[in-house]
Design a protein around this motif. Sequence first.
Motif, PDB file in Angstrom:
ATOM      1  N   HIS A 134      32.841  31.106  23.720  1.00 42.87           N
ATOM      2  CA  HIS A 134      31.781  31.985  24.216  1.00 42.87           C
ATOM      3  C   HIS A 134      30.884  32.390  23.052  1.00 42.87           C
ATOM      4  O   HIS A 134      31.363  32.784  22.002  1.00 42.87           O
ATOM      5  N   ARG A 135      29.583  32.265  23.265  1.00 43.70           N
ATOM      6  CA  ARG A 135      28.586  32.651  22.262  1.00 43.70           C
ATOM      7  C   ARG A 135      27.850  33.881  22.789  1.00 43.70           C
ATOM      8  O   ARG A 135      26.909  33.745  23.573  1.00 43.70           O
ATOM      9  N   PRO A 136      28.284  35.090  22.405  1.00 45.34           N
ATOM     10  CA  PRO A 136      27.690  36.316  22.951  1.00 45.34           C
ATOM     11  C   PRO A 136      26.178  36.397  22.752  1.00 45.34           C
ATOM     12  O   PRO A 136      25.470  36.906  23.616  1.00 45.34           O
ATOM     13  N   GLU A 137      25.704  35.888  21.640  1.00 44.41           N
ATOM     14  CA  GLU A 137      24.265  35.970  21.379  1.00 44.41           C
ATOM     15  C   GLU A 137      23.452  35.110  22.341  1.00 44.41           C
ATOM     16  O   GLU A 137      22.262  35.352  22.570  1.00 44.41           O
ATOM     17  N   LEU A 138      24.105  34.105  22.955  1.00 39.88           N
ATOM     18  CA  LEU A 138      23.443  33.239  23.928  1.00 39.88           C
ATOM     19  C   LEU A 138      23.847  33.578  25.358  1.00 39.88           C
ATOM     20  O   LEU A 138      23.139  33.221  26.301  1.00 39.88           O
ATOM     21  N   GLY A 139      25.033  34.197  25.519  1.00 34.58           N
ATOM     22  CA  GLY A 139      25.509  34.550  26.844  1.00 34.58           C
ATOM     23  C   GLY A 139      26.201  33.422  27.558  1.00 34.58           C
ATOM     24  O   GLY A 139      26.374  33.462  28.779  1.00 34.58           O
ATOM     25  N   VAL A 140      26.633  32.402  26.827  1.00 28.84           N
ATOM     26  CA  VAL A 140      27.222  31.231  27.449  1.00 28.84           C
ATOM     27  C   VAL A 140      28.281  30.639  26.519  1.00 28.84           C
ATOM     28  O   VAL A 140      28.246  30.861  25.300  1.00 28.84           O
ATOM     29  N   ALA A 141      29.225  29.913  27.092  1.00 26.34           N
ATOM     30  CA  ALA A 141      30.241  29.218  26.306  1.00 26.34           C
ATOM     31  C   ALA A 141      29.775  27.800  26.049  1.00 26.34           C
ATOM     32  O   ALA A 141      29.353  27.097  26.972  1.00 26.34           O
ATOM     33  N   LEU A 142      29.838  27.375  24.794  1.00 23.15           N
ATOM     34  CA  LEU A 142      29.396  26.034  24.399  1.00 23.15           C
ATOM     35  C   LEU A 142      30.484  25.345  23.591  1.00 23.15           C
ATOM     36  O   LEU A 142      31.335  26.006  22.984  1.00 23.15           O
ATOM     37  N   ILE A 143      30.448  24.024  23.571  1.00 25.03           N
ATOM     38  CA  ILE A 143      31.407  23.279  22.743  1.00 25.03           C
ATOM     39  C   ILE A 143      31.156  23.600  21.290  1.00 25.03           C
ATOM     40  O   ILE A 143      30.018  23.600  20.807  1.00 25.03           O
ATOM     41  N   ASP A 144      32.233  23.915  20.589  1.00 27.17           N
ATOM     42  CA  ASP A 144      32.190  24.259  19.166  1.00 27.17           C
ATOM     43  C   ASP A 144      32.844  23.110  18.404  1.00 27.17           C
ATOM     44  O   ASP A 144      34.060  22.994  18.389  1.00 27.17           O
ATOM     45  N   LEU A 145      32.046  22.295  17.755  1.00 30.26           N
ATOM     46  CA  LEU A 145      32.578  21.129  17.039  1.00 30.26           C
ATOM     47  C   LEU A 145      33.299  21.501  15.754  1.00 30.26           C
ATOM     48  O   LEU A 145      34.004  20.676  15.196  1.00 30.26           O
ATOM     49  N   GLU A 146      33.146  22.729  15.309  1.00 28.99           N
ATOM     50  CA  GLU A 146      33.834  23.167  14.085  1.00 28.99           C
ATOM     51  C   GLU A 146      35.194  23.773  14.364  1.00 28.99           C
ATOM     52  O   GLU A 146      35.923  24.100  13.444  1.00 28.99           O
ATOM     53  N   ALA A 147      35.532  23.955  15.649  1.00 29.86           N
ATOM     54  CA  ALA A 147      36.809  24.590  16.010  1.00 29.86           C
ATOM     55  C   ALA A 147      37.960  23.633  15.822  1.00 29.86           C
ATOM     56  O   ALA A 147      37.863  22.467  15.953  1.00 29.86           O
TER      57      ALA A 147
END
Length: 147
Positions: A134-147
């Motif tokens: 979840h990306r609070p600054e965008l309001g949506v969950a996105l794939i995080d390639l660094e995770a």
Amino acid sequence: MKSQLVAESAGQRTFVVVLDPGEEAFAQLTAFAVDHGVGSASLTALGAFETATVGWFDPGEKTYRKIPVREQCEVLSAIGDVAIGDDGRPSLHVHAVLGLSDGTTRGGHLLDGIVRPTLEVTLVETPGHLRRRHRPELGVALIDLEA
């Protein structure tokens, strides 16, 4: 819902999943991913819904504006992915283009769809595991390639 493992090699599985009339597509596909331990995959689908809801993401409001489709419609195209969400469970992200009886279309983020008469899905696992955060600054969950 019926499914069949149609290919497997080097730890990559390909499933065909066929949903039955009356099943809610998003929930059933999420359950399938959970039940089969799918943590990273791409998917494509076609078929039809008796009703559906797609969404348009409003970045200003950080939410999806619902676009209800309250009539029989063809799933002309549905594409998406599966990644592990913040809760540790498979998380789907699916976009769909729905064809209406007059030849117009509705499209967006698939929020729900009641299958009628079928939805045929091909789900292909990808190597490794993707994480959706979840990306609070965008309001949506996105794939995080660094995770």
